[in-house]
Design a protein around this motif. Sequence first.
Motif, short mmCIF file in Angstrom:
data_model
loop_
_atom_site.label_atom_id
_atom_site.label_comp_id
_atom_site.label_asym_id
_atom_site.label_seq_id
_atom_site.Cartn_x
_atom_site.Cartn_y
_atom_site.Cartn_z
N ALA A 62 -6.64 6.45 7.54
CA ALA A 62 -6.26 6.84 6.17
C ALA A 62 -4.79 6.51 5.89
O ALA A 62 -4.46 6.02 4.80
CB ALA A 62 -6.51 8.33 5.97
N ALA A 63 -3.92 6.74 6.86
CA ALA A 63 -2.50 6.40 6.68
C ALA A 63 -2.32 4.89 6.48
O ALA A 63 -1.52 4.45 5.65
CB ALA A 63 -1.69 6.88 7.89
N ASP A 64 -3.10 4.11 7.23
CA ASP A 64 -3.06 2.66 7.06
C ASP A 64 -3.53 2.28 5.66
O ASP A 64 -2.95 1.42 5.01
CB ASP A 64 -3.94 1.99 8.12
CG ASP A 64 -3.92 0.48 8.03
OD1 ASP A 64 -2.82 -0.08 7.86
OD2 ASP A 64 -5.00 -0.13 8.12
N GLY A 65 -4.59 2.94 5.20
CA GLY A 65 -5.09 2.67 3.85
C GLY A 65 -4.06 2.98 2.78
O GLY A 65 -3.87 2.22 1.83
N ILE A 66 -3.37 4.10 2.95
CA ILE A 66 -2.33 4.47 1.98
C ILE A 66 -1.19 3.45 2.01
O ILE A 66 -0.69 3.03 0.96
CB ILE A 66 -1.82 5.89 2.27
CG1 ILE A 66 -2.93 6.90 1.94
CG2 ILE A 66 -0.56 6.20 1.47
CD1 ILE A 66 -2.67 8.31 2.44
N ALA A 67 -0.79 3.04 3.20
CA ALA A 67 0.28 2.04 3.31
C ALA A 67 -0.13 0.72 2.65
O ALA A 67 0.67 0.10 1.95
CB ALA A 67 0.62 1.80 4.78
N LEU A 68 -1.38 0.31 2.86
CA LEU A 68 -1.84 -0.93 2.23
C LEU A 68 -1.85 -0.80 0.71
O LEU A 68 -1.48 -1.75 0.00
CB LEU A 68 -3.24 -1.29 2.74
CG LEU A 68 -3.30 -1.82 4.18
CD1 LEU A 68 -4.76 -1.93 4.63
CD2 LEU A 68 -2.60 -3.15 4.29
N LEU A 69 -2.28 0.35 0.20
CA LEU A 69 -2.27 0.55 -1.26
C LEU A 69 -0.86 0.51 -1.82
O LEU A 69 -0.62 -0.08 -2.88
CB LEU A 69 -2.93 1.87 -1.62
CG LEU A 69 -4.44 1.89 -1.59
CD1 LEU A 69 -4.97 3.29 -1.88
CD2 LEU A 69 -5.01 0.90 -2.59
N VAL A 70 0.08 1.12 -1.12
CA VAL A 70 1.48 1.12 -1.56
C VAL A 70 2.01 -0.31 -1.62
O VAL A 70 2.77 -0.66 -2.53
CB VAL A 70 2.35 2.01 -0.63
CG1 VAL A 70 3.83 1.79 -0.89
CG2 VAL A 70 1.98 3.47 -0.83
N MET A 71 1.57 -1.15 -0.68
CA MET A 71 2.01 -2.55 -0.67
C MET A 71 1.22 -3.41 -1.65
O MET A 71 1.48 -4.60 -1.77
CB MET A 71 1.87 -3.12 0.75
CG MET A 71 2.83 -2.50 1.72
SD MET A 71 2.81 -3.28 3.36
CE MET A 71 1.21 -2.83 3.96
N GLY A 72 0.23 -2.82 -2.33
CA GLY A 72 -0.54 -3.57 -3.31
C GLY A 72 -1.71 -4.34 -2.73
O GLY A 72 -2.27 -5.21 -3.39
N ASP A 73 -2.08 -4.03 -1.50
CA ASP A 73 -3.20 -4.72 -0.86
C ASP A 73 -4.50 -3.97 -1.16
O ASP A 73 -4.63 -2.79 -0.86
CB ASP A 73 -2.98 -4.77 0.65
CG ASP A 73 -3.97 -5.65 1.39
OD1 ASP A 73 -5.13 -5.77 0.93
OD2 ASP A 73 -3.60 -6.21 2.42
N PRO A 74 -5.49 -4.63 -1.76
CA PRO A 74 -6.74 -3.95 -2.12
C PRO A 74 -7.55 -3.48 -0.91
O PRO A 74 -8.44 -2.65 -1.06
CB PRO A 74 -7.52 -5.00 -2.91
CG PRO A 74 -6.91 -6.30 -2.57
CD PRO A 74 -5.49 -6.03 -2.19
N HIS A 75 -7.23 -3.95 0.28
CA HIS A 75 -7.94 -3.47 1.46
C HIS A 75 -7.66 -2.00 1.74
O HIS A 75 -8.40 -1.35 2.48
CB HIS A 75 -7.59 -4.32 2.69
CG HIS A 75 -8.11 -5.71 2.59
ND1 HIS A 75 -7.32 -6.75 2.20
CD2 HIS A 75 -9.35 -6.22 2.81
CE1 HIS A 75 -8.04 -7.86 2.19
NE2 HIS A 75 -9.28 -7.57 2.56
N GLY A 76 -6.59 -1.48 1.14
CA GLY A 76 -6.30 -0.05 1.29
C GLY A 76 -7.42 0.82 0.75
O GLY A 76 -7.73 1.87 1.30
#
Length: 105
Positions: A62-76
């Motif tokens: 989940a933390a990885d998903g949040i980090a990806l979303l913050v970076m604008g990566d849809p894989h988050g």
Amino acid sequence: MRRARVPQFGSVVLYGVVVFLVPMEPGGGNSGATFTLAASLAGLALVSVPGLRTALAVALIAADGIALLVMGDPHGVTMLVGPALGVLVAAVVTRRAPVPAGSGS
């Protein structure tokens, strides 16, 4: 074998819905469905093998998903939806699973 198809099919369908409903950068393949499936196995493990290690693994995903979303990566999105899908599938499959004959339960 049939039970294994539920999270696989569910992850593909769910990611397809997310792709069409959530504005994201265009992608080039099935990585979203693959990430959702992999993360759903963590959610499935959370229900099937409860414990601190499993909970920590899901929290890291989940933390990885949040980090990806913050970076604008849809894989988050897939990293956040996957564990929830796994928990949902585990709840449905566990509720509907027949008790094996002779198990004493």
